[in-house]
Design a protein around this motif. Structure first.
Motif, short mmCIF file in Angstrom:
data_model
loop_
_atom_site.label_atom_id
_atom_site.label_comp_id
_atom_site.label_asym_id
_atom_site.label_seq_id
_atom_site.Cartn_x
_atom_site.Cartn_y
_atom_site.Cartn_z
N PHE A 94 3.59 6.92 3.55
CA PHE A 94 3.92 5.64 4.19
C PHE A 94 3.61 4.49 3.25
O PHE A 94 2.53 4.41 2.66
CB PHE A 94 3.11 5.44 5.47
CG PHE A 94 3.57 6.26 6.63
CD1 PHE A 94 2.93 7.43 6.98
CD2 PHE A 94 4.66 5.85 7.40
CE1 PHE A 94 3.34 8.19 8.05
CE2 PHE A 94 5.08 6.60 8.48
CZ PHE A 94 4.44 7.77 8.81
N TYR A 142 0.84 -1.20 0.00
CA TYR A 142 0.00 0.00 0.00
C TYR A 142 0.87 1.25 0.00
O TYR A 142 1.99 1.25 0.51
CB TYR A 142 -0.84 0.06 1.29
CG TYR A 142 -1.65 -1.16 1.60
CD1 TYR A 142 -1.06 -2.27 2.21
CD2 TYR A 142 -3.02 -1.20 1.34
CE1 TYR A 142 -1.80 -3.40 2.52
CE2 TYR A 142 -3.77 -2.32 1.65
CZ TYR A 142 -3.16 -3.41 2.24
OH TYR A 142 -3.90 -4.52 2.55
N TYR A 190 0.10 5.07 1.62
CA TYR A 190 -0.78 5.96 2.38
C TYR A 190 -0.15 7.34 2.41
O TYR A 190 1.08 7.47 2.46
CB TYR A 190 -0.94 5.48 3.83
CG TYR A 190 -1.96 4.38 4.02
CD1 TYR A 190 -1.62 3.06 3.80
CD2 TYR A 190 -3.25 4.68 4.44
CE1 TYR A 190 -2.56 2.05 3.98
CE2 TYR A 190 -4.20 3.67 4.62
CZ TYR A 190 -3.83 2.37 4.38
OH TYR A 190 -4.77 1.37 4.56
N THR A 238 -4.64 -10.23 9.36
CA THR A 238 -3.39 -9.73 9.90
C THR A 238 -3.32 -8.23 9.70
O THR A 238 -4.01 -7.67 8.85
CB THR A 238 -2.17 -10.38 9.22
OG1 THR A 238 -2.30 -10.23 7.81
CG2 THR A 238 -2.06 -11.84 9.57
N GLU A 239 -2.45 -7.64 10.50
CA GLU A 239 -2.32 -6.19 10.43
C GLU A 239 -1.44 -5.78 9.27
O GLU A 239 -0.72 -6.59 8.69
CB GLU A 239 -1.72 -5.67 11.75
CG GLU A 239 -0.27 -6.09 11.99
CD GLU A 239 -0.16 -7.43 12.71
OE1 GLU A 239 -1.10 -8.25 12.63
OE2 GLU A 239 0.88 -7.64 13.36
N ALA A 240 -1.50 -4.52 8.97
CA ALA A 240 -0.58 -3.94 8.00
C ALA A 240 0.69 -3.52 8.73
O ALA A 240 0.64 -3.04 9.86
CB ALA A 240 -1.22 -2.73 7.32
N PHE A 241 1.81 -3.74 8.07
CA PHE A 241 3.10 -3.34 8.61
C PHE A 241 3.56 -2.11 7.83
O PHE A 241 3.54 -2.11 6.60
CB PHE A 241 4.13 -4.47 8.45
CG PHE A 241 3.86 -5.65 9.33
CD1 PHE A 241 2.86 -6.56 9.03
CD2 PHE A 241 4.62 -5.86 10.48
CE1 PHE A 241 2.60 -7.64 9.84
CE2 PHE A 241 4.37 -6.95 11.30
CZ PHE A 241 3.36 -7.83 10.98
N PHE A 242 4.00 -1.09 8.57
CA PHE A 242 4.32 0.18 7.94
C PHE A 242 5.81 0.43 7.87
O PHE A 242 6.57 0.02 8.76
CB PHE A 242 3.65 1.33 8.71
CG PHE A 242 2.18 1.43 8.41
CD1 PHE A 242 1.27 0.60 9.04
CD2 PHE A 242 1.71 2.36 7.49
CE1 PHE A 242 -0.09 0.68 8.76
CE2 PHE A 242 0.35 2.45 7.21
CZ PHE A 242 -0.55 1.60 7.83
N GLY A 243 6.20 1.15 6.83
CA GLY A 243 7.57 1.64 6.74
C GLY A 243 7.74 2.89 7.58
O GLY A 243 6.80 3.36 8.22
N GLN A 244 8.95 3.42 7.56
CA GLN A 244 9.30 4.56 8.40
C GLN A 244 8.75 5.88 7.87
O GLN A 244 8.77 6.88 8.56
CB GLN A 244 10.84 4.68 8.49
CG GLN A 244 11.50 3.53 9.18
CD GLN A 244 11.44 3.64 10.69
OE1 GLN A 244 11.05 4.65 11.26
NE2 GLN A 244 11.82 2.58 11.37
N SER A 288 0.77 -6.19 3.82
CA SER A 288 -0.01 -7.12 4.63
C SER A 288 -0.11 -8.45 3.91
O SER A 288 0.09 -8.53 2.69
CB SER A 288 -1.41 -6.57 4.93
OG SER A 288 -2.21 -6.56 3.76
N GLN A 289 -0.43 -9.49 4.68
CA GLN A 289 -0.61 -10.81 4.10
C GLN A 289 -1.99 -10.90 3.47
O GLN A 289 -2.94 -10.30 3.97
CB GLN A 289 -0.43 -11.87 5.18
CG GLN A 289 -0.37 -13.30 4.66
CD GLN A 289 0.71 -13.49 3.62
OE1 GLN A 289 0.56 -13.12 2.46
NE2 GLN A 289 1.81 -14.07 4.03
#
Lengths: 113, 114
Positions: free
Chosen positions: B90, B33, B35, B101-107, B94-95
């Motif tokens: 951002f 994604y 954002y 499952t949750e979304a994992f975000f970059g920095q 996600s899987q």
């Protein structure tokens, strides 16, 4: 349209005070629910999530949230906040079977030492 | 090991320029994604790719073009930058499991258009 509302935009608490942040969503179907935290200058990190089962979920750092289906709510709580909890908190919803995570507008929490 | 990494972290550029932001995830996720987080911290989804296929394309100016060369990478190219494009972007992944499952975000990439 699907949306997520966080009613408290800014919250200021003293250390050891209890915290409750509200989150309501508008979607009639099954949803998966999340709370994320964003510390100053950092990325979003997951605090906790709910998919099914016990509506009271426990997350990291002493946070918990309760899903109340009849109220379309997923409020975040912590019995005793610490200065290090100062951050922005986001509620998010992902309708089942979709790819979209919809975020609320966030709540800025400031904890005074 | 960084799970979702974005480059650059900061980007300052003049109006009218074209710029790209790169994102890579090493989690083996199927979905990625972009954002946009505005100055009021509101997070709005822009695009999503699942296995290199565009699946979400929100109301975003067509100056923004995502590209996914493979499922581990999702880049964002922005043409003719405008002042209003200044924000933190951002990347997340996600899987593909129906949303369990949750979304994992970059920095994040802080873009400043001057």
């Amino acid at each position: 349209a699907q949306s997520v509302s966080q009613h408290n935009h800014h919250v200021i608490l003293s250390e050891a005070a209890s915290l409750e942040l509200g989150c309501n969503y508008s979607y009639g179907g099954t949803v998966n629910l999340f709370w994320y935290v964003q510390y100053p200058g950092q990325h979003l990190q997951l605090l906790l999530k709910y998919f099914s089962g016990d509506p009271l979920v426990k997350g990291i750092k002493g946070f918990e949230a309760e899903f109340i289906k009849s109220k379309f709510s997923f409020n975040l709580r912590k019995p005793s906040v610490q200065w290090s909890d100062t951050a922005e908190y986001f509620c998010a919803v992902r309708p089942s079977g979709t790819y979209k995570y919809i975020f609320g507008t966030g709540t800025r929490l400031k904890v005074l030492a | 090991d960084t799970a979702v990494s974005q480059t650059p972290k900061y980007l300052v550029t003049q109006m009218g320029n074209d710029k790209s932001i790169k994102c890579e995830q090493n989690l083996g996720h199927d979905t990625m994604y972009w954002y946009k987080q505005d100055s009021k911290k509101f997070l709005k989804i822009m695009f999503s790719y699942n296995n290199k296929e565009l699946i979400i394309n929100e109301t975003v100016p067509n100056r923004f073009s995502p590209k996914s060369p493979d499922k581990a990478h999702l880049n964002l190219h922005i043409n003719s930058l405008e002042l209003g494009d200044s924000a933190v972007y951002f990347c997340a992944s996600s899987q593909d499991d129906g949303g369990y499952t949750e979304a994992f975000f970059g920095q994040g990439t802080r873009l400043t258009v001057v």
